[in-house]
Scaffold this active site. Structure first.
Site, PDB file in Angstrom:
ATOM      1  CE  LYS A 112      -4.333  -1.881   1.765  1.00 22.56           C
ATOM      2  NZ  LYS A 112      -5.239  -2.020   0.652  1.00 22.56           N
ATOM      3  CE  LYS A 195      -6.086  -7.941  -1.320  1.00 18.87           C
ATOM      4  NZ  LYS A 195      -7.485  -7.668  -1.017  1.00 18.87           N
ATOM      5  CE  LYS A 198     -13.379  -3.408   1.500  1.00 17.86           C
ATOM      6  NZ  LYS A 198     -12.215  -3.026   2.296  1.00 17.86           N
TER       7      LYS A 198
HETATM    8  P1  ATP Z   1      -8.543  -2.673   0.684  1.00 17.95           P
HETATM    9  O1  ATP Z   1      -8.116  -2.540  -0.736  1.00 17.95           O
HETATM   10  O2  ATP Z   1      -9.099  -1.429   1.264  1.00 17.95           O
HETATM   11  O3  ATP Z   1      -7.475  -3.297   1.555  1.00 17.95           O
HETATM   12  P2  ATP Z   1      -9.848  -5.260   0.540  1.00 17.95           P
HETATM   13  O4  ATP Z   1     -10.702  -5.634  -0.619  1.00 17.95           O
HETATM   14  O5  ATP Z   1      -8.485  -5.875   0.632  1.00 17.95           O
HETATM   15  O6  ATP Z   1      -9.784  -3.672   0.618  1.00 17.95           O
HETATM   16  P3  ATP Z   1     -10.272  -5.537   3.387  1.00 17.95           P
HETATM   17  O7  ATP Z   1     -11.268  -4.707   4.118  1.00 17.95           O
HETATM   18  O8  ATP Z   1      -8.825  -5.193   3.496  1.00 17.95           O
HETATM   19  O9  ATP Z   1     -10.687  -5.610   1.845  1.00 17.95           O
HETATM   20  O10 ATP Z   1     -10.438  -7.044   3.820  1.00 17.95           O
HETATM   21  C1  ATP Z   1     -11.645  -7.601   4.285  1.00 17.95           C
HETATM   22  C2  ATP Z   1     -11.542  -9.112   4.281  1.00 17.95           C
HETATM   23  O11 ATP Z   1     -11.627  -9.593   2.930  1.00 17.95           O
HETATM   24  C3  ATP Z   1     -10.187  -9.623   4.810  1.00 17.95           C
HETATM   25  O12 ATP Z   1     -10.416 -10.790   5.564  1.00 17.95           O
HETATM   26  C4  ATP Z   1      -9.420  -9.940   3.568  1.00 17.95           C
HETATM   27  O13 ATP Z   1      -8.434 -10.909   3.784  1.00 17.95           O
HETATM   28  C5  ATP Z   1     -10.523 -10.445   2.642  1.00 17.95           C
HETATM   29  N1  ATP Z   1     -10.163 -10.243   1.238  1.00 17.95           N
HETATM   30  C6  ATP Z   1      -9.802  -9.088   0.665  1.00 17.95           C
HETATM   31  N2  ATP Z   1      -9.558  -9.252  -0.634  1.00 17.95           N
HETATM   32  C7  ATP Z   1      -9.766 -10.578  -0.892  1.00 17.95           C
HETATM   33  C8  ATP Z   1      -9.663 -11.385  -2.078  1.00 17.95           C
HETATM   34  N3  ATP Z   1      -9.293 -10.851  -3.227  1.00 17.95           N
HETATM   35  N4  ATP Z   1      -9.963 -12.703  -1.985  1.00 17.95           N
HETATM   36  C9  ATP Z   1     -10.342 -13.251  -0.806  1.00 17.95           C
HETATM   37  N5  ATP Z   1     -10.447 -12.552   0.352  1.00 17.95           N
HETATM   38  C10 ATP Z   1     -10.173 -11.224   0.315  1.00 17.95           C
HETATM   39 MG    MG Z   2      -7.175  -5.298   2.246  1.00 17.05          MG
END
Ligand code: ATP
Ligand code: MG
Length: 328
Positions: A112, A195, A198
């Site tokens: 990040k 990955k 969001k």
């Molecule tokens: P950000 O980009 O803000 O980090 P994010 O999509 O990674 O957003 P988080 O809020 O960080 O979402 O994570 C929420 C949950 O979703 C965590 O348990 C994380 O491990 C899971 N997660 C995030 N992205 C994935 C993915 N691509 N596949 C499976 N699990 C995911």
């Molecule tokens: Mg995340």
């Protein structure tokens, strides 16, 4: 003591299919295994710049998404992290037991901050795992369902618990990260080496996307050379990602999914994946809209905060006493 299960999601953007498959979809059933604490990690959302109105809207959306996944809110404690001040207090204590070296090795921090100037990287982004460890230990959580990317932070929490308990006695509960066998890391549809995230929306499927848009995104997902539908992450990362999405939503193994598509062309395979995703999200979106319109989340969050405060303050007091802070 019964198992405690804890997980959080950041309201940093629109939830993706990755969040859904990796964590959200599986949360309702966890009530059979123990006491569940699920939260909206709004303090964590501040670790990168975010517009206040966007943060407010995302937080409401996330509450609705948790509920639309089918949580039994009479059994699950759903709350906003910022409604429980013990998170910040525990963070203030625990920051003294995690070290700069180990924090700077965290993959999420490296990812990040990679494109940021050092002068723009907030301390909160660096210290993220301290707050996350505080979140976990406050509820004596033994099980922490997460996607694969968060495993490292839970492992660091385990190191912290060991370190703290060695010094002060048996004060903190040891947590364990728990990941799905299939679907712990859903990749971007436009770049399957990345990955799905969001906060980096290229190639994401959003849970709120129009169903026709979802179908289109899947039909135009990057695929690989060759024509066989086979799971091979190295040589066929795009197809492997779609197989993972399919298998996890159908609750079957990757091998079973592969068998279903022997002899299929990529186009027909993608159509089958799109059907499954659209079918799953149609009902989910309907529930989400009902909860949003009725504002049913308000009461749930208020009551959740009450319960969470009770549990968290108990642990906080135990920790304060252990380290020598007076509570008069
Ligand atoms: P950000 O980009 O803000 O980090 P994010 O999509 O990674 O957003 P988080 O809020 O960080 O979402 O994570 C929420 C949950 O979703 C965590 O348990 C994380 O491990 C899971 N997660 C995030 N992205 C994935 C993915 N691509 N596949 C499976 N699990 C995911
Ligand atoms: Mg995340």
């Amino acid at each position: 003591m019964a198992e405690r299960i804890l997980t959080g999601i950041k309201p940093t953007g629109q939830l993706t299919l990755g969040n859904y498959i990796g964590v959200l979809k599986h949360l309702p059933k966890e009530v059979d295994r123990g006491e569940c604490f699920y939260f909206i990690a709004d303090l964590h959302a501040l670790t990168l710049p975010i517009d206040p109105e966007v943060l407010r809207q995302n937080s409401i959306d996330l509450a609705c998404f948790y509920m639309a996944a089918g949580l039994d809110t009479s059994k699950v404690t759903l709350f906003l992290q910022s409604s429980v001040s013990a998170h910040a207090e525990m963070n203030a204590i625990m920051q003294n037991y995690l070290y700069m070296g180990e924090l700077s090795r965290m993959t999420q921090f490296k990812d990040k901050s990679a494109k940021m100037k050092e002068s723009a990287i907030g301390l909160g982004l660096f210290a993220y795992p301290v707050l996350m460890a505080s979140d976990i230990i406050l509820y004596d959580a033994s099980i922490v369902p997460v996607g694969e990317d968060q495993k490292q932070h839970v492992e660091l929490t385990r190191d912290l618990v060991n370190r703290f308990n060695n010094r002060y006695g048996d004060i903190l509960t040891m947590p364990k990260p728990e990941m799905r066998k299939v679907g712990a890391r859903i990749m971007s549809l436009s770049d399957p080496s990345k990955k799905m995230s969001k906060s980096d929306p290229k190639g994401d499927i959003f849970l709120k996307d129009d169903l026709a848009v979802i179908r289109k995104k899947i039909m135009s997902a990057v695929t690989d050379s060759g024509s066989e539908v086979k799971y091979d992450v190295e040589n066929k990362p795009g197809i492997s990602n779609l197989l993972t999405i399919y298998a996890s939503l159908k609750d079957i193994s990757i091998e079973e999914a592969e068998e279903e598509f022997v002899g299929y062309r990529y186009g027909d395979f993608k159509k089958a994946v799109a059907d499954v995703v659209v079918n799953e999200l149609e009902a989910f979106q309907k529930k989400y809209r009902e909860i949003l319109e009725s504002k049913a989340y308000e009461k749930v969050l208020v009551e959740g905060a009450k319960k969470a405060n009770e549990v968290a303050n108990k642990t906080l007091n135990r920790v304060k006493k252990a380290v020598g802070l007076l509570s008069l």
